[in-house]
Scaffold this motif. Structure first.
Motif, PDB file in Angstrom:
ATOM      1  N   LEU A   1      23.151  41.647   2.987  1.00  0.00           N
ATOM      2  CA  LEU A   1      23.491  41.097   4.309  1.00  0.00           C
ATOM      3  C   LEU A   1      24.755  40.260   4.240  1.00  0.00           C
ATOM      4  CD1 LEU A   1      22.740  40.616   7.246  1.00  0.00           C
ATOM      5  CD2 LEU A   1      21.283  38.715   6.496  1.00  0.00           C
ATOM      6  N   LEU A   2      24.774  39.369   3.223  1.00  0.00           N
ATOM      7  CA  LEU A   2      25.986  38.554   3.068  1.00  0.00           C
ATOM      8  C   LEU A   2      27.207  39.426   2.781  1.00  0.00           C
ATOM      9  CD1 LEU A   2      24.531  35.593   0.979  1.00  0.00           C
ATOM     10  CD2 LEU A   2      25.173  35.574   3.389  1.00  0.00           C
ATOM     11  N   MET A   3      26.961  40.514   2.058  1.00  0.00           N
ATOM     12  CA  MET A   3      28.064  41.421   1.719  1.00  0.00           C
ATOM     13  C   MET A   3      28.618  42.085   2.968  1.00  0.00           C
ATOM     14  SD  MET A   3      29.813  42.369  -0.829  1.00  0.00           S
ATOM     15  CE  MET A   3      31.046  43.617  -1.165  1.00  0.00           C
ATOM     16  N   ARG A   4      27.719  42.483   3.901  1.00  0.00           N
ATOM     17  CA  ARG A   4      28.198  43.119   5.145  1.00  0.00           C
ATOM     18  C   ARG A   4      29.010  42.144   5.980  1.00  0.00           C
ATOM     19  NH1 ARG A   4      23.074  45.536   5.125  1.00  0.00           N
ATOM     20  NH2 ARG A   4      22.280  43.948   6.587  1.00  0.00           N
ATOM     21  N   ASP A   5      28.478  40.900   6.101  1.00  0.00           N
ATOM     22  CA  ASP A   5      29.228  39.895   6.865  1.00  0.00           C
ATOM     23  C   ASP A   5      30.598  39.638   6.246  1.00  0.00           C
ATOM     24  OD1 ASP A   5      27.113  39.701   8.558  1.00  0.00           O
ATOM     25  OD2 ASP A   5      26.252  37.914   7.599  1.00  0.00           O
ATOM     26  N   LEU A   6      30.564  39.524   4.924  1.00  0.00           N
ATOM     27  CA  LEU A   6      31.826  39.258   4.244  1.00  0.00           C
ATOM     28  C   LEU A   6      32.782  40.437   4.392  1.00  0.00           C
ATOM     29  CD1 LEU A   6      33.304  37.189   2.518  1.00  0.00           C
ATOM     30  CD2 LEU A   6      32.361  38.316   0.479  1.00  0.00           C
ATOM     31  N   ALA A   7      32.222  41.654   4.392  1.00  0.00           N
ATOM     32  CA  ALA A   7      33.063  42.851   4.550  1.00  0.00           C
ATOM     33  C   ALA A   7      33.709  42.887   5.933  1.00  0.00           C
ATOM     34  CB  ALA A   7      32.230  44.107   4.317  1.00  0.00           C
ATOM     35  N   ASP A   8      32.919  42.489   6.952  1.00  0.00           N
ATOM     36  CA  ASP A   8      33.499  42.477   8.313  1.00  0.00           C
ATOM     37  C   ASP A   8      34.674  41.508   8.399  1.00  0.00           C
ATOM     38  OD1 ASP A   8      31.700  44.364   9.123  1.00  0.00           O
ATOM     39  OD2 ASP A   8      30.260  42.908   9.924  1.00  0.00           O
ATOM     40  N   TYR A   9      34.424  40.288   7.818  1.00  0.00           N
ATOM     41  CA  TYR A   9      35.527  39.311   7.848  1.00  0.00           C
ATOM     42  C   TYR A   9      36.729  39.813   7.046  1.00  0.00           C
ATOM     43  CZ  TYR A   9      32.275  35.988   9.939  1.00  0.00           C
ATOM     44  OH  TYR A   9      31.410  35.374  10.780  1.00  0.00           O
ATOM     45  N   ASN A  10      36.414  40.398   5.919  1.00  0.00           N
ATOM     46  CA  ASN A  10      37.517  40.884   5.080  1.00  0.00           C
ATOM     47  C   ASN A  10      38.297  42.029   5.764  1.00  0.00           C
ATOM     48  OD1 ASN A  10      36.974  39.054   3.057  1.00  0.00           O
ATOM     49  ND2 ASN A  10      35.688  40.468   1.877  1.00  0.00           N
ATOM     50  N   LYS A  11      37.576  42.859   6.562  1.00  0.00           N
ATOM     51  CA  LYS A  11      38.251  43.940   7.279  1.00  0.00           C
ATOM     52  C   LYS A  11      39.227  43.383   8.305  1.00  0.00           C
ATOM     53  CE  LYS A  11      37.312  48.195   9.836  1.00  0.00           C
ATOM     54  NZ  LYS A  11      36.265  49.083  10.384  1.00  0.00           N
ATOM     55  N   GLU A  12      38.748  42.340   8.997  1.00  0.00           N
ATOM     56  CA  GLU A  12      39.628  41.709   9.979  1.00  0.00           C
ATOM     57  C   GLU A  12      40.831  41.054   9.286  1.00  0.00           C
ATOM     58  OE1 GLU A  12      37.358  39.052  12.310  1.00  0.00           O
ATOM     59  OE2 GLU A  12      36.084  40.618  13.177  1.00  0.00           O
ATOM     60  N   ILE A  13      40.533  40.419   8.156  1.00  0.00           N
ATOM     61  CA  ILE A  13      41.634  39.795   7.413  1.00  0.00           C
ATOM     62  C   ILE A  13      42.609  40.862   6.910  1.00  0.00           C
ATOM     63  CG2 ILE A  13      42.181  38.501   5.309  1.00  0.00           C
ATOM     64  CD1 ILE A  13      39.539  36.975   5.729  1.00  0.00           C
ATOM     65  N   ALA A  14      42.032  42.006   6.450  1.00  0.00           N
ATOM     66  CA  ALA A  14      42.887  43.093   5.962  1.00  0.00           C
ATOM     67  C   ALA A  14      43.783  43.622   7.074  1.00  0.00           C
ATOM     68  CB  ALA A  14      42.023  44.220   5.394  1.00  0.00           C
ATOM     69  N   SER A  15      43.195  43.786   8.294  1.00  0.00           N
ATOM     70  CA  SER A  15      44.003  44.246   9.428  1.00  0.00           C
ATOM     71  C   SER A  15      45.127  43.268   9.731  1.00  0.00           C
ATOM     72  CB  SER A  15      43.103  44.431  10.650  1.00  0.00           C
ATOM     73  OG  SER A  15      43.863  44.805  11.778  1.00  0.00           O
ATOM     74  N   THR A  16      44.744  41.963   9.636  1.00  0.00           N
ATOM     75  CA  THR A  16      45.779  40.949   9.874  1.00  0.00           C
ATOM     76  C   THR A  16      46.859  41.018   8.809  1.00  0.00           C
ATOM     77  OG1 THR A  16      44.119  39.506  10.887  1.00  0.00           O
ATOM     78  CG2 THR A  16      46.167  38.489  10.157  1.00  0.00           C
ATOM     79  N   ASP A  17      46.436  41.238   7.552  1.00  0.00           N
ATOM     80  CA  ASP A  17      47.419  41.354   6.468  1.00  0.00           C
ATOM     81  C   ASP A  17      48.337  42.554   6.676  1.00  0.00           C
ATOM     82  OD1 ASP A  17      46.462  39.108   5.259  1.00  0.00           O
ATOM     83  OD2 ASP A  17      45.139  40.182   3.867  1.00  0.00           O
ATOM     84  N   VAL A  18      47.760  43.673   7.192  1.00  0.00           N
ATOM     85  CA  VAL A  18      48.589  44.854   7.481  1.00  0.00           C
ATOM     86  C   VAL A  18      49.662  44.512   8.517  1.00  0.00           C
ATOM     87  CG1 VAL A  18      48.606  47.158   8.501  1.00  0.00           C
ATOM     88  CG2 VAL A  18      46.846  46.546   6.831  1.00  0.00           C
ATOM     89  N   GLN A  19      49.216  43.793   9.582  1.00  0.00           N
ATOM     90  CA  GLN A  19      50.184  43.390  10.600  1.00  0.00           C
ATOM     91  C   GLN A  19      51.285  42.522   9.993  1.00  0.00           C
ATOM     92  OE1 GLN A  19      50.421  43.953  14.016  1.00  0.00           O
ATOM     93  NE2 GLN A  19      48.892  45.574  13.758  1.00  0.00           N
ATOM     94  N   LEU A  20      50.856  41.576   9.146  1.00  0.00           N
ATOM     95  CA  LEU A  20      51.848  40.689   8.520  1.00  0.00           C
ATOM     96  C   LEU A  20      52.790  41.472   7.615  1.00  0.00           C
ATOM     97  CD1 LEU A  20      49.596  37.608   7.715  1.00  0.00           C
ATOM     98  CD2 LEU A  20      51.388  37.744   9.465  1.00  0.00           C
ATOM     99  N   GLN A  21      52.203  42.432   6.849  1.00  0.00           N
ATOM    100  CA  GLN A  21      53.051  43.226   5.957  1.00  0.00           C
ATOM    101  C   GLN A  21      54.047  44.093   6.733  1.00  0.00           C
ATOM    102  OE1 GLN A  21      50.503  45.407   3.322  1.00  0.00           O
ATOM    103  NE2 GLN A  21      49.671  43.577   2.336  1.00  0.00           N
ATOM    104  N   ILE A  22      53.567  44.701   7.845  1.00  0.00           N
ATOM    105  CA  ILE A  22      54.455  45.534   8.665  1.00  0.00           C
ATOM    106  C   ILE A  22      55.579  44.690   9.258  1.00  0.00           C
ATOM    107  CG2 ILE A  22      54.607  46.886  10.797  1.00  0.00           C
ATOM    108  CD1 ILE A  22      51.805  47.970  10.160  1.00  0.00           C
ATOM    109  N   LEU A  23      55.187  43.526   9.810  1.00  0.00           N
ATOM    110  CA  LEU A  23      56.195  42.645  10.388  1.00  0.00           C
ATOM    111  C   LEU A  23      57.172  42.169   9.316  1.00  0.00           C
ATOM    112  CD1 LEU A  23      53.960  40.550  12.824  1.00  0.00           C
ATOM    113  CD2 LEU A  23      55.623  42.311  13.437  1.00  0.00           C
ATOM    114  N   GLY A  24      56.619  41.883   8.162  1.00  0.00           N
ATOM    115  CA  GLY A  24      57.487  41.452   7.079  1.00  0.00           C
ATOM    116  C   GLY A  24      58.430  42.559   6.638  1.00  0.00           C
ATOM    117  N   SER A  25      57.915  43.799   6.596  1.00  0.00           N
ATOM    118  CA  SER A  25      58.767  44.922   6.201  1.00  0.00           C
ATOM    119  C   SER A  25      59.893  45.135   7.210  1.00  0.00           C
ATOM    120  CB  SER A  25      57.921  46.194   6.071  1.00  0.00           C
ATOM    121  OG  SER A  25      56.927  46.045   5.082  1.00  0.00           O
ATOM    122  N   ILE A  26      59.537  45.051   8.511  1.00  0.00           N
ATOM    123  CA  ILE A  26      60.560  45.220   9.547  1.00  0.00           C
ATOM    124  C   ILE A  26      61.588  44.103   9.464  1.00  0.00           C
ATOM    125  CG2 ILE A  26      60.963  45.251  12.035  1.00  0.00           C
ATOM    126  CD1 ILE A  26      58.230  46.588  12.358  1.00  0.00           C
TER     127      ILE A  26
END
Length: 756
Positions: free
Chosen positions: A295-320
């Motif tokens: 259960l804790l793993m699923r919750d942590l995975a959800d948060y990590n997915k959102e963080i990963a999406s945010t990191d993708v946005q940051l990486q894309i913006l940084g690349s541009i």
């Protein structure tokens, strides 16, 4: 005086008088028209219609507000005009020429004309290496029957063989020969560089918008070969669309390169994370995580997915951002299809690429230093800095959201501390692996989207009407024939009327009426007879009838008044006044009148009177000798019993004094008692004033004007006589008019006939 009015019948008569001129010029004009049509190549016009797609309409939000805030002009209004410049650009047309091999032209040499046979030419240019820029070759190729040929260029001849290189002053030429299309005569060739031929096509190319509110362009090109004109337009549109596709693909290619770089990095990190999980499980002999851990793993995975999406946005913006800062002095297309969530930034990036494409088009047409290119580059520079500043702000906002998610993730991780240490370690490794896996799948998805976009890129233009060429636009046969017919009639007419306009001689009754206001009592025809007397008893010739008409018209000169004595004069000698005086006397005598002809031209007696019988003494003897008898100077003319004459006699030294003498006036009084009609033949009034000195003894004045002899300027003498009353009742007789069906004598001639 008579007002000028157009008499078309007389104009036609003048033209028919020079029928031979029409017979000469009319066939020449028509033949020249036929020769022109034979020699001139027909020119065709091919037309096509191209719709320029408005890609800006596909966006959800209009970017004009953003551009206004940046101080950037709306270039969409100039877009269609720029597309016109692109379609008429030399590099694009050069590619058309190369693709269709139009820089090589072939002609069959016919009579006075060269016919294009580029499609069916038995010879082809295999290779052309110009010795200098824009070198051209134009000449005739003659076959020698042994695999060779002779190339004639002006006065020079060059011997060559098909398939082998021929060295010319202009460059190196290689020709091939197709025996299945062998020609009986020589073949003309014209070898150009693509640039020279492209400029020829551009000169005949017209590109314009169909309407002010329309985004459709009308293309037309003129050429001597209809199929070639169609091919040029179709190929031009094809290359234009391909060029627009290539420009768009640059954006997608840059996106793919960026995504591939990130995928390679994430792939390595994911492989390492998976290996760590697998190694940890093997070392600690773990297979599954407990229910609470899951259960804790699923919750942590959800948060990590959102963080990963945010990191993708940051990486894309940084690349541009890095892309824009890295290419500070060399602008390149920025990736735009990277799922950027900020709409304003997306619009700015799209506008940046649009400006960049616009800059490239203008620079290709106008050159890199053109003011419009400088202006667009300034706009691009300003927009790039605005985008960089915007990215920094967006990254700051995204970072705040990421920090919040990190706090939630940390709280879950603190709860996991209660789990056994081995399970907790596995959860950490699984969390890191899932993070890399989600990021890796996301980048793969975006790469596929970019690859699909690259494969289905649409062209900027859509063909509405393909190129079509119809009937020749020039030369227009009907128009050429009409011009030839017009010139065939107009040129001789202009020559005829020019000759008449330059003629300063009095020719017709109209010329007299336009010059003076005096009445015309008669028109006398030109007589070809050598006899000085044309009026005889029972004569019905045209000349005799005209004198009879003159006799009848004299009654209308002074209606109700007796006209017994008339002066006969003219402007200059040779106008026929003595001839008319003699024949008028005969005409009056034939009417039963007692007629006397008194010769008062004391300075130069007329030869016209040499045929008549004369007395031994004349009027001079009578005037100077008071003892002279009247009967001694009067003698019958021998032309009619009622027609007498008094000749001049010896030339006096003082003719003017004799004409002013009272004895002359007494003589006239005696003659008026004996004769019904007295004709006073006087000197020309335009030479001497003798006639004016005896105006008091006459009832009227006959002023003789000779057709084709008297100048129009001399008619002013008559006007002066009338205005100053120098002679009594002046009237005009037009003498020596050429007989013509369309003028006076024609009707006399046809009715009475001309005496042989």
């Amino acid at each position: 005086m008579k007002e000028d009015k157009i008499d078309y019948g007389k104009l036609l008569g003048k033209a028919l008088h020079y029928w031979w001129l029409y017979a000469l010029i009319f066939p020449l004009a028509v033949g020249s028209g036929i020769l022109y049509l034979r020699k001139t190549h027909p020119k065709y016009e091919a037309t096509a219609m191209l719709l320029i797609k408005d890609e800006e309409k596909s966006g959800a939000v209009v970017e004009q507000a953003v551009l206004d805030g940046l101080g950037i002009k709306d270039i969409k209004k100039k877009g269609l005009e720029n597309e016109v410049y692109i379609l008429k650009s030399t590099p694009l047309m050069e590619n058309v020429v190369r693709n269709l091999e139009l820089q090589y032209e072939y002609f069959s040499i016919e009579w006075m004309k060269r016919r294009d046979i580029s499609k069916d030419s038995p010879i082809k240019v295999v290779d052309w290496k110009p010795a200098y820029n824009n070198a051209t070759v134009e000449g005739d190729v003659e076959f020698n029957g042994s695999g060779g040929y002779t190339l004639k260029i002006e006065d020079q001849k060059f011997e060559g063989e098909f398939g082998k290189e021929l060295r010319l002053p202009e460059g190196k030429l290689t020709l091939s020969f197709n025996r299945s299309k062998e020609s009986a005569g020589p073949i003309g060739i014209r070898v150009l560089t693509p640039n020279v031929k492209a400029l020829e096509f551009i000169e005949g190319l017209e590109v314009s918008a169909v309407g002010e509110q329309s985004s459709t362009l009308s293309l037309s090109i003129k050429d001597f070969v209809a199929s070639r004109a169609e091919a040029v337009l179709n190929e031009l549109i094809k290359l234009y669309n391909q060029q627009s596709i290539d420009e768009k693909n640059k954006v997608f290619e840059n996106s793919l390169n960026l995504l591939n770089e990130r995928i390679n990095v994430i792939s390595q990190e994911l492989s390492a994370a998976e290996f760590d999980v697998e190694s940890y499980k093997r070392r600690n002999n773990l297979v599954e995580i407990s229910a609470e851990g899951s259960l804790l793993m699923r919750d942590l995975a959800d948060y990590n997915k959102e963080i990963a999406s945010t990191d993708v946005q940051l990486q894309i913006l940084g690349s541009i951002q890095d892309f824009l800062e890295r290419n500070k002095d060399n602008f390149e297309f920025v990736p735009t299809n990277l799922n950027i969530n900020n709409l304003t930034l997306t619009n700015q990036l799209t506008q940046f690429n649009t400006l960049l494409a616009e800059r490239d088009k203008v620079r290709t047409i106008q050159g890199p230093s053109h003011p419009e290119v400088v202006l667009v580059e300034k706009q691009i520079r300003n927009l790039r800095q605005t985008i960089i500043d915007n990215i920094r702000g967006i990254k700051a906002d995204i970072q705040l959201g990421r920090n919040a998610k990190e706090q939630l993730s940390s709280s879950v991780q603190s709860r996991m501390l209660s789990l056994p240490s081995r399970e907790r370690g596995l959860i950490d490794l699984e969390r890191n692996k899932n993070l890399k896996e989600n990021l890796y799948l996301y980048l793969l998805e975006k790469r596929e989207q970019s690859a699909i976009s690259l494969a289905v890129t649409a062209a900027a233009g859509r063909v509405i009407e393909p190129a079509r060429a119809f009937d020749p636009i020039s030369p227009k046969k009907a128009q050429i024939y009409l011009i030839a017919l017009f010139l065939g009639l107009a040129l001789p007419s202009a020559i005829v009327f020019g000759l008449f306009s330059m003629n300063d001689k009095v020719m017709t009754e109209d010329d007299v009426q336009r010059g003076v206001a005096a009445p015309i009592a008669g028109v006398l025809a030109f007589s070809r007879k050598k006899s000085k007397v044309v009026v005889k008893e029972n004569s019905n010739t045209a000349a005799a009838e005209m004198f009879r008409s003159l006799r009848a018209n004299l009654a209308f000169i002074a209606p109700g008044q007796k006209m017994q004595t008339i002066i006969v004069t003219s402007s200059i000698p040779g106008e026929g006044k003595s001839f008319i005086a003699l024949n008028l006397g005969v005409t009056q005598a034939l009417a039963g009148k007692k007629v006397l002809l008194l010769e008062l031209d004391l300075r130069k007696p007329s030869e016209q009177f040499d045929e008549i019988e004369t007395a031994d003494e004349g009027v001079v003897n009578y005037l100077i000798d008071p003892a002279a008898k009247l009967d001694n100077i009067i003698e019958n003319t021998g032309l009619h019993l009622n027609f007498d004459a008094i000749r001049c006699g010896p030339k006096p030294p003082n003719p003017s004094e004799l004409l002013l003498s009272d004895r002359l006036r007494d003589l006239i009084k005696l003659l008026r008692e004996r004769y019904d009609f007295i004709i006073l033949d006087t000197p020309p009034v335009g030479v001497v004033a003798d006639a004016i000195q005896i105006k008091d003894v006459a009832d009227a004045t006959m002023y003789v004007v000779r057709s084709g002899y008297t100048r129009k300027a001399q008619l002013r003498i008559i006007n002066d006589i009338m205005q100053k009353d120098k002679l009594p009742r002046p009237f005009i007789v037009l003498n020596s008019v050429q007989l013509d069906k369309n003028t006076y004598g024609g009707y006399y001639t046809s009715y009475y006939g001309e005496e042989k």
